[in-house]
Design a protein around this motif. Structure first.
Motif, PDB file in Angstrom:
ATOM      1  N   PRO A  62      59.943  54.311 -36.056  1.00  0.00           N
ATOM      2  CA  PRO A  62      59.083  54.652 -34.870  1.00  0.00           C
ATOM      3  C   PRO A  62      59.831  55.934 -34.019  1.00  0.00           C
ATOM      4  N   ALA A  63      60.799  56.341 -34.303  1.00  0.00           N
ATOM      5  CA  ALA A  63      61.250  57.595 -33.622  1.00  0.00           C
ATOM      6  C   ALA A  63      61.071  58.747 -34.378  1.00  0.00           C
ATOM      7  N   SER A  64      60.532  58.759 -35.575  1.00  0.00           N
ATOM      8  CA  SER A  64      60.193  60.079 -36.193  1.00  0.00           C
ATOM      9  C   SER A  64      59.205  60.801 -35.538  1.00  0.00           C
ATOM     10  N   GLU A  65      59.058  62.045 -35.573  1.00  0.00           N
ATOM     11  CA  GLU A  65      58.205  62.959 -34.946  1.00  0.00           C
ATOM     12  C   GLU A  65      57.219  63.521 -36.235  1.00  0.00           C
ATOM     13  N   SER A  66      57.529  63.140 -37.566  1.00  0.00           N
ATOM     14  CA  SER A  66      56.535  63.471 -38.326  1.00  0.00           C
ATOM     15  C   SER A  66      55.853  62.263 -39.101  1.00  0.00           C
ATOM     16  N   PHE A  67      54.782  62.550 -39.908  1.00  0.00           N
ATOM     17  CA  PHE A  67      53.969  61.437 -40.568  1.00  0.00           C
ATOM     18  C   PHE A  67      54.231  61.668 -41.967  1.00  0.00           C
ATOM     19  N   ALA A  68      54.756  60.599 -42.707  1.00  0.00           N
ATOM     20  CA  ALA A  68      54.482  60.793 -44.321  1.00  0.00           C
ATOM     21  C   ALA A  68      53.229  60.613 -44.537  1.00  0.00           C
ATOM     22  N   GLY A  69      52.209  59.829 -43.964  1.00  0.00           N
ATOM     23  CA  GLY A  69      50.887  59.651 -44.294  1.00  0.00           C
ATOM     24  C   GLY A  69      50.077  59.545 -42.882  1.00  0.00           C
ATOM     25  N   PHE A  70      48.705  60.309 -42.893  1.00  0.00           N
ATOM     26  CA  PHE A  70      48.039  60.124 -41.593  1.00  0.00           C
ATOM     27  C   PHE A  70      46.435  60.338 -42.077  1.00  0.00           C
ATOM     28  N   TRP A  71      45.755  59.238 -41.898  1.00  0.00           N
ATOM     29  CA  TRP A  71      44.373  59.375 -42.515  1.00  0.00           C
ATOM     30  C   TRP A  71      43.422  58.644 -41.150  1.00  0.00           C
ATOM     31  N   LEU A  72      42.615  59.886 -40.978  1.00  0.00           N
ATOM     32  CA  LEU A  72      41.553  59.379 -40.113  1.00  0.00           C
ATOM     33  C   LEU A  72      40.306  58.700 -41.014  1.00  0.00           C
ATOM     34  N   MET A  73      39.823  57.593 -40.353  1.00  0.00           N
ATOM     35  CA  MET A  73      38.681  56.879 -41.088  1.00  0.00           C
ATOM     36  C   MET A  73      37.664  56.661 -40.506  1.00  0.00           C
ATOM     37  N   TRP A 104      55.280  47.202 -38.729  1.00  0.00           N
ATOM     38  CA  TRP A 104      54.012  47.720 -38.493  1.00  0.00           C
ATOM     39  C   TRP A 104      53.569  47.670 -36.700  1.00  0.00           C
ATOM     40  N   SER A 105      52.577  48.185 -36.538  1.00  0.00           N
ATOM     41  CA  SER A 105      51.971  48.005 -35.197  1.00  0.00           C
ATOM     42  C   SER A 105      50.633  48.382 -35.042  1.00  0.00           C
ATOM     43  N   PHE A 106      49.834  47.859 -34.293  1.00  0.00           N
ATOM     44  CA  PHE A 106      48.559  48.272 -33.723  1.00  0.00           C
ATOM     45  C   PHE A 106      48.643  49.108 -32.732  1.00  0.00           C
ATOM     46  N   VAL A 107      47.991  50.288 -32.830  1.00  0.00           N
ATOM     47  CA  VAL A 107      48.118  51.317 -31.546  1.00  0.00           C
ATOM     48  C   VAL A 107      47.032  51.894 -31.185  1.00  0.00           C
ATOM     49  N   SER A 108      46.650  52.909 -30.184  1.00  0.00           N
ATOM     50  CA  SER A 108      45.512  53.793 -30.072  1.00  0.00           C
ATOM     51  C   SER A 108      45.912  54.957 -29.514  1.00  0.00           C
ATOM     52  N   LEU A 109      45.045  55.770 -29.945  1.00  0.00           N
ATOM     53  CA  LEU A 109      45.192  57.312 -29.151  1.00  0.00           C
ATOM     54  C   LEU A 109      43.632  57.536 -28.352  1.00  0.00           C
ATOM     55  N   GLU A 110      43.849  58.381 -27.563  1.00  0.00           N
ATOM     56  CA  GLU A 110      42.450  59.104 -27.079  1.00  0.00           C
ATOM     57  C   GLU A 110      41.835  60.018 -27.999  1.00  0.00           C
ATOM     58  N   ALA A 111      40.657  60.126 -28.085  1.00  0.00           N
ATOM     59  CA  ALA A 111      40.020  60.847 -29.185  1.00  0.00           C
ATOM     60  C   ALA A 111      40.282  62.544 -28.823  1.00  0.00           C
ATOM     61  N   ALA A 112      40.690  62.583 -27.597  1.00  0.00           N
ATOM     62  CA  ALA A 112      41.223  64.147 -27.483  1.00  0.00           C
ATOM     63  C   ALA A 112      42.276  64.518 -28.099  1.00  0.00           C
ATOM     64  N   ALA A 113      43.073  63.356 -28.428  1.00  0.00           N
ATOM     65  CA  ALA A 113      44.454  63.860 -28.634  1.00  0.00           C
ATOM     66  C   ALA A 113      44.286  64.185 -30.301  1.00  0.00           C
ATOM     67  N   PHE A 114      43.148  64.157 -30.803  1.00  0.00           N
ATOM     68  CA  PHE A 114      43.162  64.582 -32.438  1.00  0.00           C
ATOM     69  C   PHE A 114      42.892  66.056 -32.385  1.00  0.00           C
ATOM     70  N   GLU A 115      42.430  66.730 -31.364  1.00  0.00           N
ATOM     71  CA  GLU A 115      42.089  68.128 -31.368  1.00  0.00           C
ATOM     72  C   GLU A 115      43.336  68.843 -31.930  1.00  0.00           C
ATOM     73  N   ASP A 116      44.755  68.393 -31.550  1.00  0.00           N
ATOM     74  CA  ASP A 116      45.839  69.046 -32.088  1.00  0.00           C
ATOM     75  C   ASP A 116      46.348  68.502 -33.325  1.00  0.00           C
ATOM     76  N   MET A 117      45.422  67.581 -33.902  1.00  0.00           N
ATOM     77  CA  MET A 117      46.381  67.017 -35.139  1.00  0.00           C
ATOM     78  C   MET A 117      46.643  67.918 -36.369  1.00  0.00           C
ATOM     79  N   SER A 118      45.892  69.107 -36.219  1.00  0.00           N
ATOM     80  CA  SER A 118      46.467  70.443 -37.421  1.00  0.00           C
ATOM     81  C   SER A 118      47.753  70.687 -37.206  1.00  0.00           C
ATOM     82  N   GLU A 119      48.161  70.776 -35.958  1.00  0.00           N
ATOM     83  CA  GLU A 119      49.620  71.210 -35.757  1.00  0.00           C
ATOM     84  C   GLU A 119      50.556  69.838 -35.896  1.00  0.00           C
ATOM     85  N   TRP A 120      50.381  68.649 -36.200  1.00  0.00           N
ATOM     86  CA  TRP A 120      51.100  67.519 -36.405  1.00  0.00           C
ATOM     87  C   TRP A 120      51.771  67.863 -37.753  1.00  0.00           C
ATOM     88  N   ASP A 121      52.969  67.438 -37.769  1.00  0.00           N
ATOM     89  CA  ASP A 121      53.683  67.420 -39.327  1.00  0.00           C
ATOM     90  C   ASP A 121      53.282  66.152 -39.966  1.00  0.00           C
TER      91      ASP A 121
END
Length: 290
Positions: A276-287, A158-175
């Motif tokens: 870590p090399a996967s380009e898809s997410f089994a799960g992703f929840w914004l909270m 597991w890992s603690f990470v972070s993303l810029e808020a603007a990155a979530f604008e494309d979240m609907s296109e993520w796998d």
């Protein structure tokens, strides 16, 4: 037709009628579910109820009134008020709508805050003392481990990470196989704000994400103390031990996670990937935590 989830509150308000009885109110709003929904497009409904009519039959009538005005009926209803649990569940059952206690009522929480600050004070019969007593408290819960059926093995990372808020604008296109989100800008966060997150990498990523998709995913919380850990909060009061933080470095990362959450108005995310090399997410929840 996509899934529709409503957030519901049925409770007394800081407004008194001519008989000095508190007025009750049904509030209903739509959960956004993904990042593409404009906050202005979310369905909202409000209806006052006389204190003498506070029962499941009256609540069911209000639900039917809301459904008659809504673009689509709900597939599910979320509610946070534990003391109204039985009445809300009965009304929803009679209306043939699944309902679940949840702390994932982010839109409703903000709407209530706005009404307490700006709407109710303008109404006849408003009592500021009653408004001050309206805070909701959630009881502390016992932290339990994840079920063995969804836990991975020693190869999990597991890992603690972070993303810029603007990155979530494309979240609907993520796998993403399982998950839920909301428009980040709805929570008053700047596009360049850093949104903290926590990712689990597991060979059992898909079973874990599928199991979690049936929960009311609320927020992640770092817990300090003798056995520091990262908790996953779900439902009205369920608390799961997600990761034990056993070294000074991981404890510092957990503390940093909480600081970053505070700077991002409580917004954070939880993700599950096979590796870590996967380009898809089994799960992703914004909270969001309060």
């Amino acid at each position: 037709m996509g899934k529709t989830i409503w957030e519901l509150d049925f409770y007394s308000r800081p407004i008194f009628d001519e008989n000095q009885k508190k007025m009750w109110e049904v509030l209903i709003c739509e959960s956004p579910l993904d990042v593409t929904r404009s906050p202005d497009s979310l369905f909202r409904y409000a209806e006052y109820v006389d204190s003498a009519e506070v029962n499941s039959l009256r609540l069911r009538q209000a639900l039917e009134n809301a459904i008659a005005q809504a673009p689509a009926p709900p597939n599910k209803i979320r509610f946070f008020r534990r003391q109204m649990n039985n009445m809300i569940l009965k009304a929803c059952e009679d209306a043939d709508i699944p309902a679940a206690p949840s702390r994932r009522t982010y839109v409703l929480d903000r709407w209530l805050e706005d009404r307490l600050a700006n709407f109710y004070p303008q109404q006849p019969g408003y009592d500021p003392a009653a408004a001050r007593a309206a805070n909701v408290q959630f009881p502390a819960s016992t932290v339990i481990p994840l079920p063995e059926t969804v836990k991975g093995d020693k190869t999990d990372k597991w890992s603690f990470v972070s993303l810029e808020a603007a990155a979530f604008e494309d979240m609907s296109e993520w796998d993403i196989a399982f998950g839920e989100a909301f428009p980040v800008e709805m929570m008053d966060v700047a596009p360049d704000a850093r949104i903290p997150g926590f990712i689990v990498y597991s060979p059992r990523a898909m079973p874990m994400a599928a199991w979690m998709s049936d929960l009311e995913m609320s927020f992640l919380q770092f817990e300090a103390g003798n056995l520091p850990k990262l908790r996953l909060e779900t439902g009205a009061s369920d608390s799961w031990s997600l990761a034990n933080l056993t070294t000074p470095q991981t404890v510092a990362e957990g503390e940093g996670f909480e600081i970053a959450k505070a700077k991002a108005n409580g917004i954070h995310f939880f993700a599950i990937q096979s590796n870590p090399a996967s380009e898809s997410f089994a799960g992703f929840w914004l909270m969001k935590s309060s």
